[in-house]
Design a protein around this motif. Structure first.
Motif, PDB file in Angstrom:
ATOM      1  N   UNK A  27       0.812  -1.217   0.000  1.00 44.63           N
ATOM      2  CA  UNK A  27       0.000   0.000   0.000  1.00 44.63           C
ATOM      3  C   UNK A  27       0.846   1.267   0.000  1.00 44.63           C
ATOM      4  N   UNK A  28       2.140   1.147   0.317  1.00 44.43           N
ATOM      5  CA  UNK A  28       3.008   2.324   0.381  1.00 44.43           C
ATOM      6  C   UNK A  28       3.923   2.337  -0.840  1.00 44.43           C
ATOM      7  N   UNK A 183       3.395  15.582   0.151  1.00 40.67           N
ATOM      8  CA  UNK A 183       4.071  15.594  -1.146  1.00 40.67           C
ATOM      9  C   UNK A 183       3.659  14.384  -1.985  1.00 40.67           C
ATOM     10  N   UNK A 184       3.499  13.228  -1.323  1.00 41.58           N
ATOM     11  CA  UNK A 184       3.135  12.007  -2.039  1.00 41.58           C
ATOM     12  C   UNK A 184       1.630  11.738  -2.017  1.00 41.58           C
ATOM     13  N   UNK A 185       0.854  12.755  -1.648  1.00 44.59           N
ATOM     14  CA  UNK A 185      -0.594  12.644  -1.771  1.00 44.59           C
ATOM     15  C   UNK A 185      -1.281  11.838  -0.699  1.00 44.59           C
ATOM     16  N   UNK A 212      -5.802  19.549  -3.883  1.00 49.22           N
ATOM     17  CA  UNK A 212      -4.776  20.423  -3.311  1.00 49.22           C
ATOM     18  C   UNK A 212      -4.005  19.628  -2.260  1.00 49.22           C
ATOM     19  N   UNK A 213      -2.683  19.765  -2.258  1.00 47.97           N
ATOM     20  CA  UNK A 213      -1.907  18.946  -1.320  1.00 47.97           C
ATOM     21  C   UNK A 213      -0.960  19.764  -0.447  1.00 47.97           C
ATOM     22  N   UNK A 214      -1.304  21.042  -0.215  1.00 51.14           N
ATOM     23  CA  UNK A 214      -0.555  21.834   0.766  1.00 51.14           C
ATOM     24  C   UNK A 214      -1.491  22.858   1.381  1.00 51.14           C
ATOM     25  N   UNK A 215      -1.199  23.237   2.605  1.00 52.93           N
ATOM     26  CA  UNK A 215      -2.062  24.198   3.306  1.00 52.93           C
ATOM     27  C   UNK A 215      -1.985  25.569   2.645  1.00 52.93           C
TER      28      UNK A 215
END
Length: 470
Positions: A27-28, A183-185, A212-215
């Motif tokens: 899974x990783x 970073x890797x979602x 979106x993947x950052x604050x």
């Protein structure tokens, strides 16, 4: 503001199970080659049937408790149909009608609460990478277990959206249900934004910004959408209900497709997976696993550590967990060391190393308190705790090896002071001090520090100098 903004956020959290939701592959996939963590189930080859991962249920329940939510003892899966290259089956297995996690809330640092409508368990799709005239698909992510956390439209500013997403990330990582690697979602945010006149009874038409993947991206996207939608409304135009993408480079959102409604997906009950039926005993046992969460640490450290320092450290679960073992006497000093030294950009990689022991940290604080270490040397010893060759040595041994222990013996210090005061180059400074120029004391202290090779305690030296220069 001319228009009031209303924001609802859907957050996809990848659960850190060893294998995928319905197949027995890794899974990783971080750092692994494209399409290397895929099974016939993920490829949707004919005859391949899903088998539910029990650990995903376990982590989903744990996440639910972290969200102050009700856990539904019975939940069911549904099929959500859509056709896209990153979804070989042509449908996604999700939960629409009977989600595993019910209503809850997230408390923000300022005390405001954002209500959670529900959170459901589902499988992720693959990832598409676009290259001009063609696209490539990577199915490593296909079938990874997600919980999708759906907020109520309780957010009304870009900053509040930023704070909610960050707090949600903290809660999920503290609870241990996800790696939280943005970073890797491992966590992705979809934000729904609408504008209306203040006091309006009906919300405006919403646009959704996906993935979106950052604050910071969340905050910037909200700011841009407010500007875009308000300009449309000012000119008498209508906001179109649609899905939009965000570009960090341009700082703009762009239209991707019209927004689908539930009926567009032709939802149907998932026939290959039976309902999930949990016992109260099973759920209660999982609840006992819940560790302290950010809000608990804020209360725990209130009045003991400055709140701005606490907010910095809450981005690092391992640091606040370490602080929990430090005696209250030295709590503030250790917190400041972590915040000012370890979190400096050039030292941030040290967070990947083993942290110093509580005894090492408390001994360091004690040596500083006794005047055996200057502030600068305290930081130097602290950083040496992360040197593999010194990690298991006690604090005093490290300080000795660095030759930074300050001289506090008054007899020894007086000898050095007398030696400095006897030098021709200090005579004018002594005369100036006696004539009322107190600032020259700094020069004399510096001369003593030089003579002692930096090992004299400057505070003690200053007191001895003042006494001798009366």
């Amino acid at each position: 503001m001319k228009y009031e903004i209303t924001i609802g956020i859907e957050c996809h959290v990848q659960l850190k199970t060893k294998t995928k939701l319905f197949s027995e592959v890794d899974n990783d996939a971080r750092g692994k080659s494209p399409n290397s963590c895929v099974s016939p189930v993920d490829y949707a080859l004919p005859g391949m049937l899903p088998r539910l991962n029990k650990e995903a249920i376990h982590l989903a329940v744990l996440a639910g408790f972290a969200l102050n939510s009700e856990i539904n003892l019975e939940s069911r899966f549904d099929r959500k149909h859509y056709y896209y290259p990153d979804l070989p089956k042509g449908y996604q297995i999700t939960q629409l009608y009977h989600p595993i996690i019910g209503a809850g809330y997230v408390a923000l640092p300022d005390g405001e609460k954002v209500r959670i409508e529900h959170a459901h368990l589902e499988e992720d799709a693959g990832k598409l990478s676009h290259f001009g005239s063609y696209s490539l698909v990577d199915l490593n992510r296909a079938g990874t277990p997600l919980i999708e956390i759906v907020s109520m439209p309780d957010i009304h500013s870009a900053k509040a959206a930023h704070d909610y997403c960050k707090e949600l990330w903290r809660i999920m990582t503290f609870a241990g249900v996800t790696y939280g690697d943005l970073y890797n979602g491992n966590m992705r945010f979809d934000i729904n934004i609408s504008l209306a006149k203040p006091g309006a009874k009906q919300l405006g038409t919403r646009a959704e910004i996906k993935n979106l993947n950052s604050f910071r991206s969340v905050e910037r996207a909200v700011e841009y959408e407010y500007s875009r939608q308000s300009k449309l409304l000012d000119h008498g135009e209508k906001v179109v209900q649609e899905t939009r993408g965000w570009s960090d480079v341009s700082g703009k959102t762009t239209s991707q497709r019209s927004k689908e409604e539930a009926q567009d997906y032709r939802y149907m009950p998932e026939p290959d997976i039976p309902p999930i039926r949990l016992t109260k005993e099973y759920v209660d046992n999982i609840k006992q696993e819940l560790v302290l969460l950010p809000e608990n640490y804020r209360k725990k450290f209130s009045g003991k550590i400055p709140s701005d320092i606490v907010e910095i450290l809450l981005d690092y679960p391992q640091l606040v967990q370490k602080l929990s073992g430090i005696s209250e006497k030295y709590l503030k000093t250790v917190a400041n060391l972590f915040a000012s030294v370890l979190l400096a950009e050039e030292n941030s990689s040290l967070l990947n190393d083993e942290l110093p022991s509580e005894k090492q940290l408390e001994d360091l604080c004690e040596m500083k308190e006794k005047g055996e270490l200057s502030s600068t040397n305290t930081k130097e010893v602290f950083l040496k705790f992360f040197d593999p060759e010194m990690h298991y040595k006690d604090t005093r041994a490290i300080a000795k090896e660095l030759n930074v222990i300050q001289e506090n013996d008054s007899g020894e210090l007086e000898k050095i002071v007398d030696e400095v005061l006897g030098k021709p180059e200090t005579q004018q400074a002594q005369a100036d001090y006696r004539a009322g120029s107190e600032k020259v004391i700094g020069f004399l202290v510096g001369q003593v520090m030089k003579a002692s090779r930096g090992k004299a305690n400057p505070s003690a030296v200053q007191e001895i100098l003042k006494e001798k220069l009366k």
